[in-house]
Design a protein around this motif. Structure first.
Motif, PDB file in Angstrom:
ATOM      1  N   GLU A 122       0.808  -1.217   0.000  1.00  0.00           N
ATOM      2  CA  GLU A 122       0.000   0.000   0.000  1.00  0.00           C
ATOM      3  C   GLU A 122       0.842   1.267   0.000  1.00  0.00           C
ATOM      4  OE1 GLU A 122      -2.793  -0.231   3.205  1.00  0.00           O
ATOM      5  OE2 GLU A 122      -3.672  -2.108   2.501  1.00  0.00           O
ATOM      6  N   LYS A 123       2.168   1.092  -0.156  1.00  0.00           N
ATOM      7  CA  LYS A 123       3.109   2.222  -0.251  1.00  0.00           C
ATOM      8  C   LYS A 123       3.039   3.140   0.975  1.00  0.00           C
ATOM      9  CE  LYS A 123       3.498   2.363  -5.283  1.00  0.00           C
ATOM     10  NZ  LYS A 123       3.180   0.945  -5.412  1.00  0.00           N
ATOM     11  N   ILE A 124       2.957   2.530   2.150  1.00  0.00           N
ATOM     12  CA  ILE A 124       3.002   3.257   3.414  1.00  0.00           C
ATOM     13  C   ILE A 124       4.407   3.129   3.986  1.00  0.00           C
ATOM     14  CG2 ILE A 124       2.089   3.400   5.762  1.00  0.00           C
ATOM     15  CD1 ILE A 124      -0.532   2.295   4.734  1.00  0.00           C
ATOM     16  N   PHE A 125       5.056   4.255   4.220  1.00  0.00           N
ATOM     17  CA  PHE A 125       6.405   4.251   4.781  1.00  0.00           C
ATOM     18  C   PHE A 125       6.309   3.825   6.249  1.00  0.00           C
ATOM     19  CE2 PHE A 125      10.111   6.081   6.829  1.00  0.00           C
ATOM     20  CZ  PHE A 125      11.124   5.806   5.928  1.00  0.00           C
ATOM     21  N   ALA A 126       6.859   2.664   6.570  1.00  0.00           N
ATOM     22  CA  ALA A 126       6.717   2.097   7.914  1.00  0.00           C
ATOM     23  C   ALA A 126       8.079   1.846   8.538  1.00  0.00           C
ATOM     24  CB  ALA A 126       5.929   0.785   7.858  1.00  0.00           C
ATOM     25  N   VAL A 127       8.169   2.130   9.829  1.00  0.00           N
ATOM     26  CA  VAL A 127       9.347   1.783  10.615  1.00  0.00           C
ATOM     27  C   VAL A 127       8.881   0.960  11.802  1.00  0.00           C
ATOM     28  CG1 VAL A 127      10.749   3.742   9.923  1.00  0.00           C
ATOM     29  CG2 VAL A 127       9.213   3.988  11.846  1.00  0.00           C
ATOM     30  N   VAL A 128       9.612  -0.103  12.099  1.00  0.00           N
ATOM     31  CA  VAL A 128       9.230  -1.029  13.154  1.00  0.00           C
ATOM     32  C   VAL A 128      10.416  -1.255  14.068  1.00  0.00           C
ATOM     33  CG1 VAL A 128       8.272  -3.311  13.675  1.00  0.00           C
ATOM     34  CG2 VAL A 128       7.616  -2.151  11.576  1.00  0.00           C
ATOM     35  N   GLY A 129      10.158  -1.332  15.363  1.00  0.00           N
ATOM     36  CA  GLY A 129      11.213  -1.594  16.330  1.00  0.00           C
ATOM     37  C   GLY A 129      11.795  -2.985  16.150  1.00  0.00           C
ATOM     38  N   TYR A 130      12.997  -3.158  16.639  1.00  0.00           N
ATOM     39  CA  TYR A 130      13.686  -4.448  16.539  1.00  0.00           C
ATOM     40  C   TYR A 130      13.654  -5.156  17.874  1.00  0.00           C
ATOM     41  CZ  TYR A 130      17.373  -7.929  15.955  1.00  0.00           C
ATOM     42  OH  TYR A 130      18.066  -9.107  15.916  1.00  0.00           O
ATOM     43  N   ARG A 131      13.315  -6.421  17.840  1.00  0.00           N
ATOM     44  CA  ARG A 131      13.276  -7.225  19.058  1.00  0.00           C
ATOM     45  C   ARG A 131      14.324  -8.324  18.973  1.00  0.00           C
ATOM     46  NH1 ARG A 131       7.631  -9.744  20.595  1.00  0.00           N
ATOM     47  NH2 ARG A 131       7.269  -7.563  21.141  1.00  0.00           N
ATOM     48  N   ARG A 132      15.197  -8.358  19.967  1.00  0.00           N
ATOM     49  CA  ARG A 132      16.226  -9.404  20.019  1.00  0.00           C
ATOM     50  C   ARG A 132      15.694 -10.557  20.865  1.00  0.00           C
ATOM     51  NH1 ARG A 132      21.462  -9.199  18.757  1.00  0.00           N
ATOM     52  NH2 ARG A 132      21.420  -6.916  18.677  1.00  0.00           N
ATOM     53  N   PHE A 133      15.415 -11.674  20.206  1.00  0.00           N
ATOM     54  CA  PHE A 133      14.816 -12.816  20.884  1.00  0.00           C
ATOM     55  C   PHE A 133      15.857 -13.563  21.704  1.00  0.00           C
ATOM     56  CE2 PHE A 133      12.073 -12.027  17.250  1.00  0.00           C
ATOM     57  CZ  PHE A 133      10.826 -12.077  17.834  1.00  0.00           C
ATOM     58  N   LYS A 134      15.412 -14.067  22.845  1.00  0.00           N
ATOM     59  CA  LYS A 134      16.297 -14.853  23.689  1.00  0.00           C
ATOM     60  C   LYS A 134      16.421 -16.264  23.145  1.00  0.00           C
ATOM     61  CE  LYS A 134      15.370 -12.336  27.966  1.00  0.00           C
ATOM     62  NZ  LYS A 134      14.921 -12.444  29.385  1.00  0.00           N
ATOM     63  N   GLY A 135      17.450 -16.941  23.576  1.00  0.00           N
ATOM     64  CA  GLY A 135      17.665 -18.305  23.122  1.00  0.00           C
ATOM     65  C   GLY A 135      18.420 -18.324  21.801  1.00  0.00           C
ATOM     66  N   GLY A 136      18.370 -19.448  21.109  1.00  0.00           N
ATOM     67  CA  GLY A 136      19.096 -19.585  19.864  1.00  0.00           C
ATOM     68  C   GLY A 136      20.586 -19.807  20.108  1.00  0.00           C
ATOM     69  N   ASN A 137      21.330 -19.796  19.041  1.00  0.00           N
ATOM     70  CA  ASN A 137      22.765 -20.021  19.125  1.00  0.00           C
ATOM     71  C   ASN A 137      23.457 -18.697  19.433  1.00  0.00           C
ATOM     72  OD1 ASN A 137      25.573 -20.471  18.409  1.00  0.00           O
ATOM     73  ND2 ASN A 137      24.877 -22.374  17.474  1.00  0.00           N
ATOM     74  N   VAL A 138      24.129 -18.646  20.571  1.00  0.00           N
ATOM     75  CA  VAL A 138      24.784 -17.412  21.010  1.00  0.00           C
ATOM     76  C   VAL A 138      26.165 -17.268  20.385  1.00  0.00           C
ATOM     77  CG1 VAL A 138      25.598 -16.110  23.000  1.00  0.00           C
ATOM     78  CG2 VAL A 138      23.502 -17.462  23.176  1.00  0.00           C
ATOM     79  N   LYS A 139      26.913 -18.353  20.289  1.00  0.00           N
ATOM     80  CA  LYS A 139      28.291 -18.288  19.813  1.00  0.00           C
ATOM     81  C   LYS A 139      28.377 -18.124  18.296  1.00  0.00           C
ATOM     82  CE  LYS A 139      30.145 -20.970  23.693  1.00  0.00           C
ATOM     83  NZ  LYS A 139      30.925 -22.165  24.091  1.00  0.00           N
TER      84      LYS A 139
END
Length: 249
Positions: A90-107
Protein backbone atom coordinates in the motif's frame (compact mmCIF):
# COMPACT_ATOMS: atom_id res chain seq x y z
CA UNK A 1 -3.52 -25.27 27.95
CA UNK A 2 -5.46 -21.98 27.96
CA UNK A 3 -5.91 -20.22 31.26
CA UNK A 4 -9.29 -18.63 31.91
CA UNK A 5 -10.26 -16.22 34.66
CA UNK A 6 -13.19 -17.35 36.81
CA UNK A 7 -14.17 -13.71 37.54
CA UNK A 8 -13.65 -12.21 34.04
CA UNK A 9 -13.56 -14.83 31.25
CA UNK A 10 -13.16 -12.09 28.61
CA UNK A 11 -9.69 -11.20 29.87
CA UNK A 12 -6.51 -13.00 28.82
CA UNK A 13 -3.49 -14.27 30.73
CA UNK A 14 -0.44 -12.08 30.05
CA UNK A 15 2.95 -13.80 29.82
CA UNK A 16 5.61 -11.33 28.64
CA UNK A 17 9.08 -10.41 29.76
CA UNK A 18 9.25 -7.45 32.15
CA UNK A 19 5.46 -7.44 32.49
CA UNK A 20 3.31 -8.55 35.44
CA UNK A 21 1.72 -11.95 34.98
CA UNK A 22 -2.00 -12.27 35.36
CA UNK A 23 -5.32 -11.66 33.63
CA UNK A 24 -5.36 -8.34 31.77
CA UNK A 25 -6.62 -6.49 28.70
CA UNK A 26 -4.51 -4.75 26.06
CA UNK A 27 -5.24 -1.38 24.46
CA UNK A 28 -4.10 -1.20 20.84
CA UNK A 29 -3.98 2.56 20.48
CA UNK A 30 -3.29 4.71 17.42
CA UNK A 31 -2.05 8.28 17.88
CA UNK A 32 -1.65 11.05 15.32
CA UNK A 33 2.02 12.01 15.06
CA UNK A 34 1.37 15.72 14.40
CA UNK A 35 -1.00 16.70 17.22
CA UNK A 36 -0.87 13.61 19.44
CA UNK A 37 -4.62 13.03 19.03
CA UNK A 38 -5.86 9.50 19.74
CA UNK A 39 -7.53 8.28 16.57
CA UNK A 40 -8.35 4.74 17.65
CA UNK A 41 -8.40 2.60 20.80
CA UNK A 42 -9.18 -1.08 20.56
CA UNK A 43 -9.32 -3.52 23.48
CA UNK A 44 -8.37 -7.20 23.26
CA UNK A 45 -7.59 -9.86 25.87
CA UNK A 46 -3.96 -9.80 26.96
CA UNK A 47 -3.19 -13.14 25.31
CA UNK A 48 -3.92 -11.72 21.83
CA UNK A 49 -0.73 -10.81 19.99
CA UNK A 50 -0.23 -7.14 19.13
CA UNK A 51 -0.04 -7.83 15.42
CA UNK A 52 -3.43 -9.58 15.15
CA UNK A 53 -5.79 -6.56 15.12
CA UNK A 54 -3.42 -4.01 13.57
CA UNK A 55 -4.31 -4.14 9.88
CA UNK A 56 -8.05 -4.29 10.58
CA UNK A 57 -7.80 -1.22 12.83
CA UNK A 58 -5.74 0.62 10.22
CA UNK A 59 -8.39 -0.06 7.57
CA UNK A 60 -11.17 0.89 10.00
CA UNK A 61 -9.61 4.32 10.52
CA UNK A 62 -8.99 4.98 6.84
CA UNK A 63 -12.56 3.92 6.07
CA UNK A 64 -14.16 5.92 8.92
CA UNK A 65 -12.12 9.12 8.78
CA UNK A 66 -10.87 9.07 5.21
CA UNK A 67 -7.25 9.16 6.35
CA UNK A 68 -4.53 9.09 3.72
CA UNK A 69 -1.85 7.31 5.72
CA UNK A 70 1.64 8.19 4.55
CA UNK A 71 3.82 6.76 7.34
CA UNK A 72 3.51 4.68 10.51
CA UNK A 73 5.83 3.92 13.41
CA UNK A 74 5.21 0.58 15.11
CA UNK A 75 6.46 -1.29 18.13
CA UNK A 76 8.54 -4.45 17.68
CA UNK A 77 5.47 -6.59 18.34
CA UNK A 78 4.09 -5.61 14.94
CA UNK A 79 7.15 -6.79 12.98
CA UNK A 80 5.48 -9.64 11.11
CA UNK A 81 5.82 -10.61 7.48
CA UNK A 82 2.13 -10.11 6.74
CA UNK A 83 2.07 -6.57 8.14
CA UNK A 84 5.29 -5.68 6.33
CA UNK A 85 4.02 -7.04 3.02
CA UNK A 86 0.69 -5.21 3.33
CA UNK A 87 2.23 -1.85 4.25
CA UNK A 88 4.79 -2.08 1.45
CA UNK A 89 2.07 -3.02 -1.04
CA UNK A 90 0.00 0.00 0.00
CA UNK A 91 3.11 2.22 -0.25
CA UNK A 92 3.00 3.26 3.41
CA UNK A 93 6.40 4.25 4.78
CA UNK A 94 6.72 2.10 7.91
CA UNK A 95 9.35 1.78 10.61
CA UNK A 96 9.23 -1.03 13.15
CA UNK A 97 11.21 -1.59 16.33
CA UNK A 98 13.69 -4.45 16.54
CA UNK A 99 13.28 -7.23 19.06
CA UNK A 100 16.23 -9.40 20.02
CA UNK A 101 14.82 -12.82 20.88
CA UNK A 102 16.30 -14.85 23.69
CA UNK A 103 17.66 -18.31 23.12
CA UNK A 104 19.10 -19.58 19.86
CA UNK A 105 22.77 -20.02 19.12
CA UNK A 106 24.78 -17.41 21.01
CA UNK A 107 28.29 -18.29 19.81
CA UNK A 108 27.45 -18.65 16.10
CA UNK A 109 24.18 -16.68 15.65
CA UNK A 110 22.14 -16.42 12.48
CA UNK A 111 23.39 -12.90 11.76
CA UNK A 112 26.82 -14.33 10.95
CA UNK A 113 25.31 -16.25 8.02
CA UNK A 114 24.97 -14.26 4.79
CA UNK A 115 22.02 -14.75 2.45
CA UNK A 116 22.92 -14.83 -1.25
CA UNK A 117 19.82 -13.72 -3.12
CA UNK A 118 20.96 -14.72 -6.61
CA UNK A 119 21.65 -18.32 -5.54
CA UNK A 120 18.97 -18.59 -2.85
CA UNK A 121 21.48 -20.01 -0.35
CA UNK A 122 23.09 -19.02 2.94
CA UNK A 123 26.86 -18.80 3.36
CA UNK A 124 28.24 -19.76 6.76
CA UNK A 125 31.16 -17.90 8.45
CA UNK A 126 33.57 -20.54 7.10
CA UNK A 127 32.31 -20.14 3.53
CA UNK A 128 30.22 -23.32 3.25
CA UNK A 129 26.82 -23.29 1.56
CA UNK A 130 23.44 -23.95 3.19
CA UNK A 131 20.95 -24.96 0.49
CA UNK A 132 17.17 -24.73 0.48
CA UNK A 133 15.41 -27.91 1.63
CA UNK A 134 11.73 -27.26 2.36
CA UNK A 135 9.14 -24.73 3.58
CA UNK A 136 7.16 -25.45 6.73
CA UNK A 137 3.49 -24.64 7.37
CA UNK A 138 4.38 -21.37 9.12
CA UNK A 139 5.96 -20.05 5.93
CA UNK A 140 9.61 -20.48 6.93
CA UNK A 141 12.05 -21.74 4.32
CA UNK A 142 14.68 -24.09 5.75
CA UNK A 143 18.29 -24.02 4.59
CA UNK A 144 20.66 -26.80 5.66
CA UNK A 145 24.36 -27.41 5.32
CA UNK A 146 25.97 -30.66 4.17
CA UNK A 147 27.10 -33.02 6.96
CA UNK A 148 30.43 -33.60 5.24
CA UNK A 149 31.14 -29.84 5.25
CA UNK A 150 30.41 -29.56 8.97
CA UNK A 151 32.24 -32.70 10.08
CA UNK A 152 35.72 -31.16 10.20
CA UNK A 153 34.68 -27.53 10.73
CA UNK A 154 36.48 -25.76 13.62
CA UNK A 155 33.17 -24.09 14.59
CA UNK A 156 31.28 -27.36 14.67
CA UNK A 157 31.12 -27.57 18.48
CA UNK A 158 29.69 -24.06 18.80
CA UNK A 159 27.50 -24.03 15.69
CA UNK A 160 24.97 -26.78 16.57
CA UNK A 161 24.37 -29.51 19.12
CA UNK A 162 26.31 -32.76 19.32
CA UNK A 163 23.18 -34.75 18.41
CA UNK A 164 22.77 -32.94 15.06
CA UNK A 165 24.94 -33.44 11.99
CA UNK A 166 24.29 -30.13 10.21
CA UNK A 167 23.26 -26.49 10.74
CA UNK A 168 19.77 -25.28 9.83
CA UNK A 169 18.83 -21.66 9.09
CA UNK A 170 15.24 -20.50 8.56
CA UNK A 171 14.03 -17.57 6.46
CA UNK A 172 10.41 -16.45 6.14
CA UNK A 173 8.92 -16.29 2.64
CA UNK A 174 8.21 -12.57 3.27
CA UNK A 175 11.60 -11.83 4.83
CA UNK A 176 12.42 -9.34 2.07
CA UNK A 177 9.35 -7.30 3.01
CA UNK A 178 10.53 -7.14 6.63
CA UNK A 179 14.00 -6.10 5.51
CA UNK A 180 12.48 -3.13 3.67
CA UNK A 181 11.01 -1.91 6.97
CA UNK A 182 14.38 -2.33 8.66
CA UNK A 183 15.98 -0.30 5.86
CA UNK A 184 13.38 2.44 6.38
CA UNK A 185 14.36 2.74 10.02
CA UNK A 186 18.01 3.32 9.12
CA UNK A 187 17.15 6.42 7.10
CA UNK A 188 17.09 9.91 8.62
CA UNK A 189 13.31 10.09 8.15
CA UNK A 190 12.84 6.67 9.68
CA UNK A 191 14.95 7.50 12.73
CA UNK A 192 13.02 10.73 13.29
CA UNK A 193 9.67 8.99 12.81
CA UNK A 194 10.42 6.13 15.19
CA UNK A 195 11.79 8.52 17.80
CA UNK A 196 8.48 10.37 17.73
CA UNK A 197 6.79 7.32 19.30
CA UNK A 198 8.27 8.27 22.68
CA UNK A 199 6.36 11.56 22.83
CA UNK A 200 3.21 10.45 20.99
CA UNK A 201 1.81 7.02 21.74
CA UNK A 202 4.09 6.25 24.70
CA UNK A 203 3.32 9.62 26.29
CA UNK A 204 -0.37 9.05 25.57
CA UNK A 205 -0.32 5.79 27.53
CA UNK A 206 1.68 7.37 30.36
CA UNK A 207 -0.82 10.24 30.63
CA UNK A 208 -3.73 7.80 30.70
CA UNK A 209 -2.14 5.75 33.47
CA UNK A 210 -0.97 8.61 35.67
CA UNK A 211 -3.89 11.03 35.29
CA UNK A 212 -6.89 8.99 34.20
CA UNK A 213 -6.73 5.81 36.29
CA UNK A 214 -5.90 3.65 33.30
CA UNK A 215 -3.76 1.13 35.15
CA UNK A 216 -6.80 -0.86 36.21
CA UNK A 217 -10.06 -1.85 34.57
CA UNK A 218 -13.06 -0.18 36.23
CA UNK A 219 -15.42 -3.00 35.27
CA UNK A 220 -15.46 -6.61 34.13
CA UNK A 221 -16.02 -7.85 30.63
CA UNK A 222 -14.80 -6.66 27.24
CA UNK A 223 -17.68 -4.19 26.76
CA UNK A 224 -16.99 -2.36 30.03
CA UNK A 225 -13.26 -2.15 29.39
CA UNK A 226 -13.81 -0.90 25.83
CA UNK A 227 -16.14 1.81 27.16
CA UNK A 228 -13.47 2.84 29.67
CA UNK A 229 -10.95 3.07 26.82
CA UNK A 230 -13.28 5.27 24.76
CA UNK A 231 -14.02 7.60 27.68
CA UNK A 232 -10.35 7.89 28.63
CA UNK A 233 -9.32 8.64 25.05
CA UNK A 234 -12.13 11.21 24.77
CA UNK A 235 -10.97 13.02 27.91
CA UNK A 236 -7.38 13.06 26.68
CA UNK A 237 -8.37 14.34 23.25
CA UNK A 238 -10.49 17.14 24.74
CA UNK A 239 -7.48 18.31 26.73
CA UNK A 240 -5.21 18.09 23.67
CA UNK A 241 -7.63 19.95 21.39
CA UNK A 242 -8.28 22.63 24.00
CA UNK A 243 -4.57 23.23 24.48
CA UNK A 244 -4.03 23.34 20.72
CA UNK A 245 -6.83 25.89 20.22
CA UNK A 246 -5.42 28.11 22.98
CA UNK A 247 -2.03 28.11 21.30
CA UNK A 248 -3.59 29.00 17.97
CA UNK A 249 -5.59 31.83 19.57
Amino acid sequence: MTRESITDPDSGFLMRDHKPRGFFYLDHRTVDAKYNIITDTYITPANVHDSVPYLDRLRAQTRTFGFCVEAVALDAGYATGHIAKTLNKEKIFAVVGYRRFKGGNVKVPKRKFSYVDTLDVYACPMGCKLSYVTTDRQGYRQYKSRPEDCQGCPLRGDCFSAKADRRTITRHVWEEEKEKLKANKRTATGKRLYKSRSWTVERSFADAKERHGYRYARGRGHTCVQEQAYMTATAQNIKKITTLEKKRA
